[in-house]
Design an enzyme around this catalytic site. Structure first.
Site, PDB file in Angstrom:
ATOM      1  N   GLU A  47      -8.752  -0.843 -14.904  1.00 36.62           N
ATOM      2  CA  GLU A  47      -8.931   0.509 -15.178  1.00 36.62           C
ATOM      3  C   GLU A  47     -10.059   1.319 -13.815  1.00 36.62           C
ATOM      4  O   GLU A  47     -10.036   2.070 -13.841  1.00 36.62           O
ATOM      5  CB  GLU A  47      -9.600   0.672 -16.730  1.00 36.62           C
ATOM      6  CG  GLU A  47      -8.800   0.570 -17.605  1.00 36.62           C
ATOM      7  CD  GLU A  47      -8.157  -0.924 -17.804  1.00 36.62           C
ATOM      8  OE1 GLU A  47      -8.790  -1.995 -17.529  1.00 36.62           O
ATOM      9  OE2 GLU A  47      -7.150  -1.224 -18.733  1.00 36.62           O
ATOM     10  N   HIS A  90     -10.166  -0.397 -30.211  1.00 32.68           N
ATOM     11  CA  HIS A  90      -9.025   0.306 -29.719  1.00 32.68           C
ATOM     12  C   HIS A  90      -8.763   1.631 -30.471  1.00 32.68           C
ATOM     13  O   HIS A  90      -7.826   2.636 -30.506  1.00 32.68           O
ATOM     14  CB  HIS A  90      -7.726  -0.421 -30.033  1.00 32.68           C
ATOM     15  CG  HIS A  90      -7.355  -1.399 -28.931  1.00 32.68           C
ATOM     16  ND1 HIS A  90      -8.037  -2.366 -28.784  1.00 32.68           N
ATOM     17  CD2 HIS A  90      -6.058  -1.316 -28.263  1.00 32.68           C
ATOM     18  CE1 HIS A  90      -7.252  -3.262 -27.678  1.00 32.68           C
ATOM     19  NE2 HIS A  90      -6.197  -2.507 -27.484  1.00 32.68           N
TER      20      HIS A  90
END
Ligand SMILES: Cc1ncc(C[n+]2csc(CCOP(=O)(O)OP(=O)(O)O)c2C)c(N)n1
Ligand SMILES: [Mg+2]
Length: 822
Positions: A531, A598
């Site tokens: 990322e 998440h």
């Protein structure tokens, strides 16, 4: 896995061995006499001159920092100066063969690299090209200062220009290359191919890869050199950048004319130290830094160690490696061994190294050694070398006097123009496309299967009989995003999109499904799970002139790209003195159902950082319009999406989502339901929870709520909200972000200040609990629910007749939660 590559178990399960090749270490062994076929005498003397100029420049800064004085000129520079005395041969050797089309990126210790690259560019460019650059840069402001100084010719003038722009930047003057907004650690000058230098160690590790990606995809000439310190080899962005640069797909999957490795060279300026830690023998395990290339790919990144104390050895390596890069054989790793005599910074007491060691490297000083070779080989004489030194001192004295003169070189005047920096935070441009060439696509838009299937969908949530349309038939929020992005892919040839599982999978939440059919690999591709590099390469791609959409699969993974999103993406427009544009959209999906790592809405984290636009649409109409605006603009935008509502249809915009192009201005909230008794301001998918609460308020308590969807966080126009509060006298704010420190709190405090006289009660914030997000089955106790909103209104804003609370929103409870930090 790409459908086009078959993983054959029979082949893959066979026994075998990996054989590593050898990595050359200091193999250059030519004498200067032998090199005379490659260099004229003038070239060799120029190499010496460039090293001397850098040495003198850095020595001047050292004197200014330590003694507040250089050759009788006094000045106090409170800011940083990370000097590279001792490393000049590495810098000059690196820059010697690079043209202005070859970009360099660097670190906090890059004055020498800027000067070396600039001096090389001045030598190579025509007088006309140089004059054009100087005349056009900030409308000739720098030129008008230096041209008054005696100079022998235009090239000499350009050297003064280079020294002046660099030093003025270091001393934060408006005539600095970046208006004094970058400073010592960030100075750069793109007309000479000098790209941002980074105060974040390793920060250039992925940005430079994005620049190389830009060159490859847009067929631009030149290579990219990522100059990084040896200690930065431990940093995430460097490893992620290397992984990104070494992906197999460039050679295995990209279309024929794009096939081949990225033109990027990781040049480790190996001075053998971090600040005080020794990389070899202490903080790293590579022994010889070039070793790390061995494991990266089958080419071992063409890694080699070179003697960065000999400029000719460095030039030799760059000659060979540049050729490889232009032949699509990148990436390359060079371990350029050198040593800094200067401290990490002038306050450094050198306690971490011995006097003997320092003296041993000083004894081998590359400038002295090179000078001796020049004389020994009969190229020049001692008095000429001394003259070069005298001229360097004279030039630097002249430039220093000009830079520290407040009349000639003032700082940006923030007293007379208080918004000078504020006005540079965003470029607020509007462009259809960033290049005129025809966008490369595999199909006409109308033939794309997803475009065709969307055409049959209902664009409003009720059919013509007023009945709700089924999920299968409704134009969903994800379709709105898709439509805007697809449209731009067919308009802007520079647009690329990437992230994890972006291609065949269509992105984790199927926003891109169907795009694979339309786009060649080089415009839509899967990345490594990195990322940091996903965001960092986007920064590099954007700053070079391309448009890019990078995807972060879950908001929680934004932490992995924290540096890129917090320190890089928002900074370079303003830190460049407003020369750089950053047309980068980062799509961030906010999850639910998957627990603590998440399901977090971190919009407030990015909203806190100056320099990024933030949007969070909650309806298909807004999703399409805001994506269109983001892709038309020239600023970085974080585009939040909620996984809860990817499949919702449009229930607010009458007539549904237009098929054609339209923009929704970033920063403008929208009334989703009119009301008169209370205003409820929402961010993201909480809109739908609030709608349910508003129904109950109306039906059970006769209270009419006006619901405003923020749509954007930064910028944000409060006018609509204040108008509403004027009418209702009350406001509640709700979103899925944990309430402590959330953006709602910022909004609430702004509203309290701006509408104090209008309010009958303080603004009340309803966010998620300050806990880990529990499992889906327990989520109702964590995320704001409709009954929470009603309870909070009853308890804190207006008592609701006959209402029994289920949840504790009392002041005592709020005090308790704060006291406990939960
Ligand atoms: C992310 C980050 N961590 C720590 C620092 C503080 N710092 C500045 S320079 C430096 C040493 C860097 O060593 P290296 O990468 O080898 O470059 P050099 O200073 O030797 O040129 C450190 C730790 C920083 N600027 N950025
Ligand atoms: Mg170092």
């Amino acid at each position: 896995m790409p459908k086009s590559q078959f993983l054959d178990p029979d082949l893959l399960r066979k026994p075998g061995k990996i054989a590593f090749g050898t990595i050359p270490v200091n193999q250059y062994n030519k004498t200067m006499a032998e090199e005379r076929i490659n260099f004229t005498d003038d070239d060799l003397i120029r190499i010496y001159r460039d090293m001397v100029i850098i040495r003198e420049f850095e020595s001047m800064l050292n004197d200014i920092k330590i003694k507040n004085e250089y050759k009788g000129i006094t000045y106090n520079h409170p800011g940083p100066a990370h000097l590279s005395v001792g490393q000049e041969a590495a810098a000059v050797g690196m820059a010697y063969l690079l043209t202005v089309d070859d970009f360099i990126f660097g670190s906090h210790r890059s004055h020498g690299e800027i000067l070396a690259k600039g001096l090389s560019a001045i030598h190579q460019l025509s007088v006309k090209a140089l004059m054009d650059i100087m005349k056009n840069y900030f409308n000739g402001a720098l030129l008008s200062v230096v041209e008054k100084v005696p100079h022998s010719d235009e090239k000499d003038l350009a050297v003064m220009f280079l020294l002046y722009g660099t030093l003025a930047e270091i001393f934060a003057r408006e005539n600095g290359f970046n208006k004094g907004l970058g400073g010592s650690m960030h100075a750069f000058f793109t007309p000479f191919g000098v790209y941002p230098n980074n105060a974040i160690v390793g920060g250039s590790g992925d940005i430079s890869v994005g620049a190389a990606l830009y060159k490859k995809i847009n067929k631009k000439p030149g290579i990219v050199v990522c100059n990084i310190g040896d200690a930065s080899l431990a940093c995430g962005p460097v490893w992620e950048g290397i992984s990104f640069a070494a992906m197999d797909q460039y050679t295995s999957l990209w279309e024929e004319e794009y096939k081949g490795g990225l033109p990027v060279l990781f040049n480790i300026i190996n001075n053998q130290y971090g600040m005080g830690g020794q990389t070899c023998g202490e903080t790293m395990g590579f022994g010889i830094a070039a070793r790390i290339g061995a494991g990266v790919n089958a080419d071992m990144m063409h890694a080699e160690r070179i003697d960065g104390y000999n400029p000719l050895a460095v030039i030799d390596a760059f000659r060979r490696q540049k050729e490889l890069l232009l032949d699509n054989k990148g990436p390359v790793l060079l371990d350029t061994l050198t040593y800094r005599f200067s401290g990490h910074s002038p306050s450094d007491a050198s306690s971490y190294r011995s006097k003997e060691e320092l003296e041993a490297w000083q004894k081998a000083d590359s400038i002295v050694a090179f000078g001796k070779e020049l004389i020994k080989t009969g190229i020049t004489a001692q008095d000429i070398l001394e003259h070069i030194q005298i001229i360097a001192i004279e030039r630097i004295k002249t430039i220093l006097s000009l830079v520290i003169n407040d009349d000639i070189s003032p700082r940006i005047n923030l007293t007379s123009y208080p918004d000078a920096i504020g006005d540079m935070m965003f470029s607020n441009g509007s462009v259809d496309k960033l290049d005129d060439r025809k966008p490369e696509v595999l199909l006409p838009l109308d033939e794309n299967p997803r475009v065709k299937s969307i055409r049959n969908k209902e664009r409003y949530y009720l059919d013509k009989h007023g009945k709700p349309v089924s999920k299968a038939k409704i134009f969903q929020l994800r379709d709105g995003i898709f439509e805007a992005i697809t449209d731009r892919f067919y308009k802007d040839p520079t647009l690329v999109a990437y992230g994890e599982e972006n291609r065949d999978w269509g992105g984790a939440f199927a926003v891109y499904r169907g795009l694979t059919e339309s786009l060649p690999h080089h415009r839509l591709f899967n990345t490594p799970i990195a990322e940091g590099a996903i965001a960092g390469t986007a920064v590099g791609y954007g700053m070079c002139g391309g448009r890019v959409i990078a995807e972060i699969m879950y908001c929680d993974f934004l932490g992995r790209s924290g540096d890129e999103v917090f320190n890089q993406l928002p900074k370079w427009q303003a830190m460049s003195g407003n020369l750089i544009r950053m047309p980068v959209v980062i799509r961030v999906s906010v999850g639910s159902k998957y627990g603590a790592q998440h399901s977090q809405d971190w919009s407030s984290l990015v909203a806190h950082i100056p320099g990024i636009k933030i949007v969070f649409p909650a309806t298909p109409y807004d999703a399409k319009g805001l994506m269109n605006s983001a892709l038309q603009g020239t600023d970085p935008v974080i585009y939040f999406e909620s996984q809860r509502i990817y499949d919702v249809g449009e229930q607010f915009h009458e007539g549904g989502i237009p098929e054609g192009y339209y923009e929704i201005p970033i920063g403008e909230p929208d009334i989703k339901r009119q009301g008169s008794d209370i205003t409820i301001l929402t961010i993201g998918s909480t809109l739908y929870v609030v709608l349910k609460a508003a129904d109950v308020l109306r039906e059970k308590y006769g209270l009419s709520a006006e619901i405003i969807d923020a749509r954007s966080l930064v910028p944000f126009n409060y006018e609509l909200v204040l108008e509403s509060v004027k009418k209702t006298g009350r406001i509640l704010l709700a979103s899925d972000a944990c309430s402590r420190g959330s953006y709602l709190r910022d909004m609430a405090s702004n509203i309290a200040e701006l509408a104090f006289d209008e309010l009958d009660a303080p603004p009340v914030v309803v966010g998620s609990r300050n806990w880990i997000t529990p499992a889906y089955e327990m989520e109702n106790h964590f995320f704001p629910q409709a009954d929470w909103i009603i309870d909070a209104i009853h308890e804190r804003i207006i008592p609701l007749k006959g209402h029994q609370v289920n949840n504790n929103f009392s002041i005592d409870e709020q005090l308790k939660r704060n006291r406990l930090g939960i």
